[in-house]
Write a protein that holds these residues in place. Structure first.
Motif, PDB file in Angstrom:
ATOM      1  N   LEU A 152       3.706  19.913  15.916  1.00  0.00           N
ATOM      2  CA  LEU A 152       3.389  20.202  16.640  1.00  0.00           C
ATOM      3  C   LEU A 152       2.011  20.876  17.331  1.00  0.00           C
ATOM      4  O   LEU A 152       0.495  20.663  17.336  1.00  0.00           O
ATOM      5  N   LEU A 153       1.733  21.654  16.882  1.00  0.00           N
ATOM      6  CA  LEU A 153       0.924  23.084  16.107  1.00  0.00           C
ATOM      7  C   LEU A 153      -0.510  22.194  15.230  1.00  0.00           C
ATOM      8  O   LEU A 153      -1.464  22.686  16.334  1.00  0.00           O
ATOM      9  N   SER A 154       0.151  21.902  14.481  1.00  0.00           N
ATOM     10  CA  SER A 154      -1.209  20.802  13.822  1.00  0.00           C
ATOM     11  C   SER A 154      -1.689  20.356  15.063  1.00  0.00           C
ATOM     12  O   SER A 154      -3.516  20.110  15.054  1.00  0.00           O
ATOM     13  N   ILE A 155      -1.020  19.135  15.555  1.00  0.00           N
ATOM     14  CA  ILE A 155      -1.332  18.215  16.497  1.00  0.00           C
ATOM     15  C   ILE A 155      -2.440  18.886  17.620  1.00  0.00           C
ATOM     16  O   ILE A 155      -3.883  19.144  18.279  1.00  0.00           O
ATOM     17  N   ALA A 156      -2.330  20.376  17.947  1.00  0.00           N
ATOM     18  CA  ALA A 156      -2.611  20.881  19.586  1.00  0.00           C
ATOM     19  C   ALA A 156      -3.806  21.540  18.526  1.00  0.00           C
ATOM     20  O   ALA A 156      -4.811  21.650  19.965  1.00  0.00           O
ATOM     21  N   GLY A 157      -3.261  21.978  16.978  1.00  0.00           N
ATOM     22  CA  GLY A 157      -5.468  22.167  16.527  1.00  0.00           C
ATOM     23  C   GLY A 157      -5.812  22.158  16.080  1.00  0.00           C
ATOM     24  O   GLY A 157      -7.096  21.866  15.242  1.00  0.00           O
ATOM     25  N   LEU A 215       1.042  28.450  26.014  1.00  0.00           N
ATOM     26  CA  LEU A 215       2.197  28.837  25.607  1.00  0.00           C
ATOM     27  C   LEU A 215       3.408  28.772  26.492  1.00  0.00           C
ATOM     28  O   LEU A 215       4.730  28.115  25.705  1.00  0.00           O
ATOM     29  N   GLY A 216       3.134  28.241  27.450  1.00  0.00           N
ATOM     30  CA  GLY A 216       4.665  27.761  28.409  1.00  0.00           C
ATOM     31  C   GLY A 216       4.971  26.231  28.419  1.00  0.00           C
ATOM     32  O   GLY A 216       5.470  25.878  28.734  1.00  0.00           O
ATOM     33  N   PHE A 217       4.309  25.540  27.933  1.00  0.00           N
ATOM     34  CA  PHE A 217       4.232  24.540  27.449  1.00  0.00           C
ATOM     35  C   PHE A 217       4.787  24.092  26.044  1.00  0.00           C
ATOM     36  O   PHE A 217       5.928  23.597  25.881  1.00  0.00           O
ATOM     37  N   GLY A 218       5.393  25.501  25.040  1.00  0.00           N
ATOM     38  CA  GLY A 218       5.546  25.159  23.816  1.00  0.00           C
ATOM     39  C   GLY A 218       6.846  26.084  23.984  1.00  0.00           C
ATOM     40  O   GLY A 218       7.984  25.408  23.476  1.00  0.00           O
ATOM     41  N   VAL A 219       6.834  26.873  24.619  1.00  0.00           N
ATOM     42  CA  VAL A 219       8.273  27.446  24.769  1.00  0.00           C
ATOM     43  C   VAL A 219       9.074  26.504  25.623  1.00  0.00           C
ATOM     44  O   VAL A 219      10.424  26.720  24.957  1.00  0.00           O
ATOM     45  N   SER A 220       8.964  26.740  26.402  1.00  0.00           N
ATOM     46  CA  SER A 220       9.756  25.535  27.396  1.00  0.00           C
ATOM     47  C   SER A 220       9.994  24.155  27.106  1.00  0.00           C
ATOM     48  O   SER A 220      11.019  23.599  26.786  1.00  0.00           O
TER      49      SER A 220
END
Length: 511
Positions: A152-157, A215-220
């Motif tokens: 997910l973070l690869s896409i986000a980045g 960060l809210g999206f990721g933790v949630s």
């Protein structure tokens, strides 16, 4: 070990605590929470009161009380691991990675430690710092969540190709829906709608609402992902803690809201569950799921008539959908109103793209409503559409035996079903019963005996076995089988079974 009875200041405070326990047991979470709050005020350092106040506050969504109780538990050194979720969620909502890291550190060495590798990747992303490798996680579950997070973070980045490759390795279109939906949302948010659609089925496309990788999206997302994994397990307070925290981190997370409602309902807190469902937009991506959940929860709360009214209102609308017809038909069938359910199942069977299971459902409703002449063509249609579907073959074959119709053809259908699923005890019983009704008791008995061993609480199989034993003169064993049947048989069968036990029954096989 905590004391079983809290030391409170006076009788009124004891009464508040006891009222809270009683209200909690009966599902009145709002009343219980108010009483536990009073008791905690009276005994502000008592961990026995605090733990009950904490759990009740989580169920009710009382953040202030949950935080107050968590502090008492922490000071007493008995705080459960999930109390760390409260500061984590608040920090994530405020996009405060440093405070989130402090909360994450509290999870190390606890059952929630498996979330640490994934969570620290999200805080590193929020700080624009290098993330640790997902491969450093040693626990298999921790590694899986960490690898999913890295995708997910690869896409986000902005490394979309890398992220899509990682998703393919995780199963691609067959990966967990929560993961695919999150990836699709991030892709849509990044203007990559076409690639997002490759991750979802046509029925799932509504989930692809745009999202930003906060960060809210990721933790949630992560907390909801874990709660989703727990959904099929035994009800647990952890599911409520996870979904409440997910909603604190991202109040728009309707997937978490749905899981929270189902968790509350599973713990007899139906009123609280229905309030949670009110927060899900009927026209949003989870509107249909929420509507289904509402009906299920109302039924669990003993409000079946209300559930039927809601389902009917949706089904008769001009813009009603197949899901609306299914829900209403299911409720009618569950209420024993098969004749009323049949027209709604017919709509499903006659719509474009209907499957064998739609026709089986329709034919079964007609059969149970006493309309065998109409049911048989529908069941034949089910078999034609699903010639290798053992469920359809078994239903039509057994129904024909019970209606004394075309026993030879019926037995062939059942033999086909059994060949497809030789370990299915219900099919073994059906085939054995067909042999018995045709006079072939030698072939019937071992099949039905085997089925009775495999399904010892199936009243119909026990009754069949008793009938076969009686026909062979094994009257003691027959009565034993019939008595076993009475244990789980519906009340409508009681007279017949008690009559057999008292007087026996003539053989039903045709010789």
């Amino acid at each position: 070990m905590l004391a079983s009875t809290p030391a409170l200041a006076d009788g009124n405070d004891v009464a508040a605590y006891l009222r809270g326990r009683s209200a909690s047991a009966s599902g009145h979470i709002d009343i219980a929470t108010a009483d536990y709050a009073r008791a905690l005020t009276a005994a502000p350092h008592n961990p026995v009161v605090a733990i009950r106040a904490y759990r009740s506050a989580l169920a009710a969504g009382d953040d202030a009380l949950a935080l107050r109780a968590a502090i008492v538990l922490d000071q007493a050194g008995v705080a459960p691991a999930d109390t760390a979720l409260i500061p984590l969620a608040l920090a994530a909502s405020a996009n405060d990675p440093a405070t989130a890291d402090a909360a994450i550190a509290r999870m190390k060495g606890t059952p929630l430690g498996l979330l640490v590798p994934a969570l620290t990747q999200w805080t590193a992303f929020a700080k624009r710092a290098p993330a640790s490798s997902a491969s450093t996680a040693t626990d298999p579950a921790a590694r899986r969540f960490a690898v999913e997070t890295r995708a997910l973070l690869s896409i986000a980045g902005g490394h979309v190709d890398e992220g899509m490759t990682a998703l393919t390795a995780l199963g691609g279109a067959g990966a967990a829906l929560d993961l695919r939906a999150a990836a699709a949302r991030l892709l849509v948010g990044a203007g990559q709608g076409a690639r997002a659609r490759t991750l979802l089925t046509p029925e799932e496309l509504a989930l692809a609402t745009p999202a930003n990788p906060t960060l809210g999206f990721g933790v949630s997302w992560l907390l909801t992902r874990v709660a989703g994994e727990l959904a099929s397990a035994e009800p647990s307070p952890l599911s409520i803690a996870l979904t409440r925290a997910a909603l604190r981190a991202d109040p728009t997370n309707d997937r978490a809201r749905l899981l929270l409602a189902l968790s509350l309902s599973s713990q007899a807190a139906q009123r609280a569950a229905l309030i949670v469902l009110d927060g899900i937009a009927p026209t949003g991506p989870f509107g249909e799921s929420a509507a289904t959940a509402r009906i299920v929860i109302l039924g669990a709360a003993g409000r079946g008539a209300e559930a039927l009214t809601i389902a009917r209102t949706a089904a008769v609308r001009a813009d009603s959908t197949a899901n609306d017809w299914q829900r209403y038909g299911d409720l009618l069938a569950q209420a024993g109103r098969e004749a009323e359910a049949a027209p709604w199942f017919r709509r499903l069977a006659e719509r474009p793209g209907a499957t064998w299971s739609d026709w089986l459902q329709y034919g079964g409703a007609l059969d149970r409503a006493g309309r065998w002449t109409d049911a048989e063509p529908a069941l034949e249609r089910a078999v034609a559409l699903g010639p290798d579907q053992s469920l359809a073959l078994n239903y039509l074959g057994y129904a024909r035996i019970e209606h004394n119709e075309n026993a030879t053809a019926a037995t062939r259908l059942l033999a086909r079903a059994w060949a497809l699923k030789p370990d299915d005890d219900s099919i073994a019983d059906s085939l054995g019963w067909a042999y018995f009704r045709s006079g072939d008791t030698a072939r019937a008995l071992p099949l039905v005996e085997r089925a009775a061993i495999g399904e010892p609480t199936n009243a119909e199989i026990d009754e069949h076995l008793g009938d076969i034993y009686w026909s062979l003169g094994r009257h003691y064993e027959a009565r034993y089988a019939w008595r076993a049947a009475t244990v789980t048989a519906p009340a409508t069968d009681e007279t017949r079974l008690t009559g057999k036990i008292a007087d026996g029954t003539p053989p039903r096989a045709r010789h």
